[in-house]
Design a protein around this motif. Sequence first.
Motif: not given
Lengths: 233, 916
Positions: B393-394, B397-398, B400-401, B490, B550-551, B554, B557-558
């Motif tokens: 998930a992490v 996410l990263v 993705f960014i 991803c 959003s960042r 993230m 969450i990260g």
Amino acid sequence: MAYIDVIHESKIYGSGPQEVRANDDVSFEIKKGELTVIVGASGAGKSTLLNILGGMDTPTKGQVIINQKDIAQYSSRKMTTFRRTSIGFVFQFYNLIPNLTALENVELASQIAPNALDVSQVMVDVGLKDRMNNFPAQLSGGEQQRVAIARAIAKNPELLLCDEPTGALDYQTGKSILMLLQNFSHQTKKNVVIVTHNGMIKPMADHVIEIGDGKVKQDQLNANPVPVEQIEW
Amino acid sequence: MKKMLWRHVLREFRFSFARFLSITVLLGLGVFVLIGLKVTGPDMRATGNDYYTTHRMADAEIVSNTGITKADQTYMRHLPHIKRIEFGATQDAVIKGTNSGIRLTSKTDQISTNQVTKGRLPRNNHEIALSNRKKSYYKIGQSLHLVNNQGKATITGLKHTTYQIVGFVTSSDYLMKENLGATSAGTGQIATFGVVSKPAFTSSQPTVVRITYNNVYGKSYSNQYENQVQVNVDTAENRLNNRAQNRRKQLQHTALIKLNRTQAKLTTKQNQLDQQRTQLTSARQRLNRANQKLAQMKMVGAVSASQLASQMAQLTAQRQQLHQNQMKITKATQKLTSAQAKLKTQRRKISKLPDVTYQIQSRNDYNAGYNQFGEDAKRIDVLSNTFPIIFFAVALLVGFITMSRMAEEKRSEIGTLRALGYTRLDTMKVFLVYGTTAGLLGSALGAWLGTSLLPRRIFAAYAANFVIPNFQTPPSLFWISVSIIISLMCTLIPALWATAVMLKERPAILMLPKPPKSGSKVLLERLPFIWQHLSFNNKVTIRNLARYKSRMLMTIIGVLGCTALLITGFGIRDSLNGIVTTQYQDIIHYDVIGVYNPTASQEEQTDYRQAAANLKGVKHETSIGYETVTFRPKGVSNNQPISLIVPKSTTAFRQFATLRSPATKKPLHFSNNGAIITQKMAVLGHLKVGDYLTVERTTGQKDRIRVAGITEMYAGHSLYMNEAYYRKAFGHNVQENAKMLMLKDRTTQNIDHISRQLTKQDASLTAIQSDDAKTTINHILAGLNHLVVIIIAAASMLAFVVLFTLTNINVSERIRELSTIKVLGFYPMEVVMYVYRETFILTLAGIFSGFIAGAWLHNYIMQTLPPETAMVKMTLLWTNFTTAGVMTLIFSVVVMGIMAYKINRVDMLGALKSVD
């Protein structure tokens, strides 16, 4: 006694056959309180000179004495302190922080300077009394440049350096910005150095230095500077 | 040829190597953990299955406490679904000169065979093949001397006590390296095993039956296999219990017949004796009469003196003979009486003959190692369902960014390419190639390490306790494909999506710089009483936080994920470490339970009890009734063994174990209306106070027990009840058959020594050491510690890469801003803090939310991770939080250092001159 004394200053990039001399043995003096215009074509080396004067770059050779101190010998830390306390910069692209209001952009500078001026007063002085709480995106180009000037002035610097301050502005707006700079210089008796490729504004200066191929081509004083309103180009 | 386009694509890798590396590493980490944890369980099971298959391991075993008759053997042969059946014998002994117990097993031909690693199997009853583990201690050709518990060279059940070592073997019966099972020999635990030929045993009646079934399919540990075996075992169980009862009756019957025969003989003897006695009496009367007659004759003088003298002598001789006979009869009577008494005790013994057990068990029950190996594999399966999700998930996410940011950066480039007339696909090529390469490279790296390194590390930790060799790590095509698909998703989806959105715009617009995200007032500014008191820097930071929502999310969450992983990693270790202390210092105070045979003679039992009480170094001792029962809660595949403990004195028992409520720590009291069960039993069986559970005794008898209390306990199931409730639950009085000992010196050596002293007694059955479970816990701990280290290392790396990537994006996106304040005269540290202050706040927010997530994750894993016989403390230590928090902060500071270096090298003028 000269306020700025540039002695045999050279800025050389590379070496051997690839050597490029951006500034080549430049020498001149600027007295206290002068409005100086440095003119030259693109690539003449005028911006390099301005950066060296402002403590953002160091010369390869020579001395740059400002207020009796040779900043050419400064360490990176000392240069930062010098920029912080003594220099105000104005750029062609205003480089405002988009996330801060006009007032906050000015505060950004004033809060690190030891002798900062009253921020609100400066905003009034540059004619932005009513736009203080707007974000840069909500301001016109001229207004943004005024904020940039206010940011430079608010630190109460000894020296205001402007790199093509009107480059991105229309004629009328540009003229009003130059007027602001001329008034500042004459009213506060502080040194202002404007770098431009536009030779037409030379009459507004107390002192004009022309640069070509990295060398000083002409260095003349202007006993009777013309108010900006009267200059047409 | 669009050569330049390709050159442009390739150069992208060189220019943004740090970004490429971080995406690759992130995806690699995700894949590493996913594949590594997902395949380890199956790999372990496959390896185990191979080992069992090579040894032709029995599907089930029947163990009897007495020899199995020919008739019962035939009966067993005809149990349903039997494919093969093989009968064997075992005998425990002690290796001379040591405390080590050894179990001798008869050689098998078809089922649970031994694989020879060196030498050969025994061919005659003077030869032995030893465990492969003893290869370095003994040589082939050497003699092995065995003794009984008393140190004498005679062992019941064995013809000889000296064997010649002819080989070394492996066995599927003994999967563990240590503690091969309970025994009456040595310290109470089997230290090693040996294989001898069948004729080496004195009795021809076997005691162990190995069975394979013809209706089981699937690999070991698979539900298909285990369930079918269990069905077969359950079916056979009832039949065997009946058979065992019959066998007991039969044994009783035979014994009674023999007894009656002796009785009859005795009776005849008695009759004879009685007759003799009557004869003797009449003889005496006759003699008396003769004497009188003689006296009369003497008085009358009717006889001559010589005649009289001879008559007199004759009479004296007769009297003497009479006296002798009298003596003989008395002796015979005495003998008879004692024989009669003996017969009486024998008769009593026969009526009290112990139950015959024909206990049939599946692999999970007859072989602790099999069960534990499966449990170990299952534990990894549990971890594999949570950890990889967080990692992925992490990473996702990263990734993705990063990829969307890359697309944003390439905005004007895309515009230019489109303006030059390149197709949409061409402009997307750079992302396709970049994303695919990063995805594939990351997957390949992760799959490689995840397939080999992680499973091997985990197995190496577990294998420390198992003899199962040749760990197999076949690549799992399924999980590798899944990983590649997720990785590519991803990297490709965000980049393509972002470009697709951009490509909708006209190239002319794309070539213009995208106006920087403008600032706006934040909610807090509407609260002037707070806003006005904030320092300028704080205001800026708050604005920035609100600017990149959003960042911000993230980053939180990260960091949250990483902190949670770290907390869980440390927490698992401490939770497991914690149980050893609590279990053996706060709850269990006894060290040894010495179990003796209640059917042994009164004298032997008294001897045992006295020996236990008088052993040197015993602090306290108490008498208990000890029994092993099992229960099978719903949803659990195998029978759970329970130690049933019935103290003689519940008051004295308090010194030996602290029974207390897990939550309130309040002491629990014995009740006449129910038993105290241990915590994990309650969890497994979903039991509350007042509920009933059904336990099965070794005889197969099933009884319902009422729960009167639930006590804190971390390893092993126990059932505590007083004598009154025992009678109520089982319908008869408890038989006192064990001594519970508390020692002054609680070291393993001393406990071993004391155990040895106990097993030396004639009445001894076995010695149970309370720290047997400690060894198991310590083994699990060691295994998990390795795993925890890997998890912590991976989580740290994840934390680092996440922070690095997010900060890197943040800095590169705001490079103009940073240059501006640098020109304004901000010192390097002030510049770094200008942008890093918000990362720091986000990191802190991430850490704190990570604390909550970590506590939850830890709780979840700690509930599912422990094997069925154990549980762990759920509490997290505050050090778990601080360590995890500080570690994440350190990563943040290190990243800050790297960023400070980068920021200070930024060409401030270049950034300011350019439009963007």
